[in-house]
Design a protein around this motif. Sequence first.
Motif, short mmCIF file in Angstrom:
data_model
loop_
_atom_site.label_atom_id
_atom_site.label_comp_id
_atom_site.label_asym_id
_atom_site.label_seq_id
_atom_site.Cartn_x
_atom_site.Cartn_y
_atom_site.Cartn_z
N UNK A 1 0.53 -1.14 -0.08
CA UNK A 1 -0.11 0.15 -0.12
C UNK A 1 1.43 1.24 -0.10
N UNK A 2 1.82 1.41 0.88
CA UNK A 2 2.53 2.15 0.82
C UNK A 2 3.26 2.93 -0.15
N UNK A 3 4.46 1.70 -1.22
CA UNK A 3 5.58 1.87 -1.66
C UNK A 3 4.68 2.08 -3.27
N UNK A 4 3.32 1.77 -3.32
CA UNK A 4 2.09 1.65 -4.57
C UNK A 4 2.07 3.35 -4.50
N UNK A 5 1.47 3.59 -3.89
CA UNK A 5 1.45 5.49 -3.21
C UNK A 5 2.18 6.21 -3.18
N UNK A 6 3.66 5.40 -2.86
CA UNK A 6 4.93 6.49 -3.33
C UNK A 6 4.94 6.64 -4.31
N UNK A 7 5.16 5.24 -5.12
CA UNK A 7 5.01 5.78 -6.67
C UNK A 7 3.79 6.79 -7.11
N UNK A 8 3.22 6.22 -7.10
CA UNK A 8 2.31 6.99 -7.69
C UNK A 8 1.93 8.93 -7.02
N UNK A 9 2.58 9.11 -6.24
CA UNK A 9 2.91 10.69 -5.61
C UNK A 9 4.46 10.87 -6.51
N UNK A 10 4.85 9.72 -7.22
CA UNK A 10 6.27 10.62 -7.38
C UNK A 10 7.69 10.36 -6.78
N UNK A 11 7.47 9.22 -5.38
CA UNK A 11 8.03 9.40 -4.69
C UNK A 11 9.32 8.32 -4.77
N UNK A 12 11.10 8.63 -4.70
CA UNK A 12 11.62 6.78 -5.08
C UNK A 12 11.63 6.59 -3.62
N UNK B 1 5.37 0.87 -9.81
CA UNK B 1 7.18 1.82 -9.56
C UNK B 1 7.82 1.99 -10.71
N UNK B 2 7.65 1.19 -12.12
CA UNK B 2 7.87 1.43 -13.48
C UNK B 2 6.95 2.11 -14.13
N UNK B 3 5.68 2.26 -14.12
CA UNK B 3 5.17 3.30 -14.55
C UNK B 3 5.35 5.05 -14.10
N UNK B 4 5.84 5.09 -12.69
CA UNK B 4 5.86 6.36 -12.40
C UNK B 4 7.38 6.39 -12.74
N UNK B 5 7.71 5.44 -13.45
CA UNK B 5 10.29 6.02 -13.55
C UNK B 5 10.28 6.42 -12.69
N UNK B 6 9.81 5.62 -11.44
CA UNK B 6 11.24 6.49 -9.50
C UNK B 6 12.27 5.41 -9.57
N UNK B 7 13.06 5.43 -9.15
CA UNK B 7 14.07 4.83 -8.14
C UNK B 7 12.98 4.07 -7.17
N UNK B 8 14.23 2.42 -7.15
CA UNK B 8 12.88 1.50 -6.59
C UNK B 8 14.19 1.16 -5.85
N UNK B 9 14.52 0.83 -4.57
CA UNK B 9 15.56 -0.36 -3.79
C UNK B 9 14.91 -1.67 -2.94
N UNK B 10 15.26 -2.24 -2.61
CA UNK B 10 14.99 -2.89 -1.98
C UNK B 10 16.01 -3.47 -0.70
N UNK B 11 15.65 -3.83 0.17
CA UNK B 11 16.61 -3.86 1.44
C UNK B 11 17.04 -5.29 1.72
N UNK B 12 17.83 -5.83 0.76
CA UNK B 12 19.21 -7.06 1.27
C UNK B 12 20.72 -6.56 1.23
N UNK B 13 20.28 -6.32 2.57
CA UNK B 13 22.08 -5.33 2.93
C UNK B 13 23.13 -6.76 2.86
N UNK B 14 22.40 -7.60 3.10
CA UNK B 14 23.84 -8.08 3.49
C UNK B 14 24.63 -8.68 1.44
N UNK B 15 24.34 -8.14 0.36
CA UNK B 15 25.00 -7.92 -1.20
C UNK B 15 26.15 -6.66 -0.73
N UNK B 16 25.53 -6.23 0.06
CA UNK B 16 26.76 -4.54 1.03
C UNK B 16 27.75 -5.03 2.08
N UNK B 17 27.68 -6.59 2.52
CA UNK B 17 29.22 -6.54 3.15
C UNK B 17 29.88 -6.99 1.45
N UNK B 18 31.33 -6.09 2.33
CA UNK B 18 32.43 -6.72 1.17
C UNK B 18 32.73 -7.25 0.85
#
Length: 390
Positions: free
Chosen positions: A91-102, A123-140
């Motif tokens: 609900x939040x993500x769809x509303x955020x995308x429709x509001x033009x928020x990353x 997200x694609x329709x709005x053309x906003x930047x989107x990420x999901x927080x899988x932080x373990x990909x970011x371990x050196x």
Amino acid sequence: MGRSKKKVRVGMIGYKFMGKAHSLAYRNLPFFFDSDAEPVMQAIAGRDEAGVKAAAEKLGWSSYETDWRRLLERDDIDLIDIGSPNNTHAEIAIAAAEAGKHILCEKPLCMNMEEAVRMQQAAHKAGIVHMICHNYRYVPAIRYAKKLIDGGRLGTIYHMRATYLQDWIMDPQFPLVWRLRKEVCGSGTHGDLMAHSIDLARYLVGEMTEVSGMMETFIKQRPLGEMSGGLQAAASGTAEYGEVDVDDAVAFLARFASGALGVFEATRFGKGNRNGNTLEINGSKGSLRWDMENMNNLHLYLDEDERGMQGFRTINCTEPEHPFAGAYWPPGHIIGYEHTFINLISDLMQGIAGGYSPSPNFDDGIRNQLVLTAIEQSARSKQWGSIPEF
């Protein structure tokens, strides 16, 4: 005079465990990374006014709201950070995308495939930047493992095995918090822990084609209660009990499109394991091992080493040559869990500055959800299940 940087004004929803981790990352990013965009901690949202006000003051946010919808209405917010329970993500993500928020959304992306598709499409329709927080990909060390695999140092990959073991709900009197209620979280250990292992498997080895899973709930009823911060909880003080309708443990076998085999296990009943997130990958030329509780160390075996010297070497991934490590301290001065979020936010800021969505994004979230769903279906049917293409 330094170059002008794009200011990204952040509105964050949720302020406990992940809210604290994300807040620290936004605060510390400019200290370590010279990104093309810079976060501004504009506003935080939560339902409890006293709690969210105190969090805003402690964590460093300029303002607060008691309704997340207000963040979407504000023209001084560019990025929505979703750290609320799983049943609110779509609900939040769809509303955020429709509001033009990353959007930065905590994992798992959502409750089911239908929500995942709607989120991605919005997200694609709005053309906003989107990420999901899988932080373990970011371990050196994980990034360096990816570099070794992609560079062919391990040869043909034959096996991946991963475990994610915790023990924080083993007491039968641990209360029925939101993480143990299907209507709020969608699944238990499966979406909370196994989602991380699946994302790392896809990142390091590639897409899966079929799975065979099993799931178990060991304690069927628990006293009512709520989360009190981190992975702590408090009972309600009443004698009321509720049904646990999510999994305590999950395990599955997998086949990868490359031909590799996978063995995966996640549980909250692994006594003595506080955050036992581990993996091992075996190839024709070598193997590697990694353990989140010793996250800076990558253990590497290479068959090319001469006889008599063969064995797993320990690489402390803090050298400037290791991904992200050069932004921090001199070699051997280790970094920690919180730095994985800083690394992720640095990629997010670069994506916003450049107009692209860094991986992992909602596209990865959908592919992760396909695997999660197939495992659940396999556990119910007690048969192998195929991962549909998307």
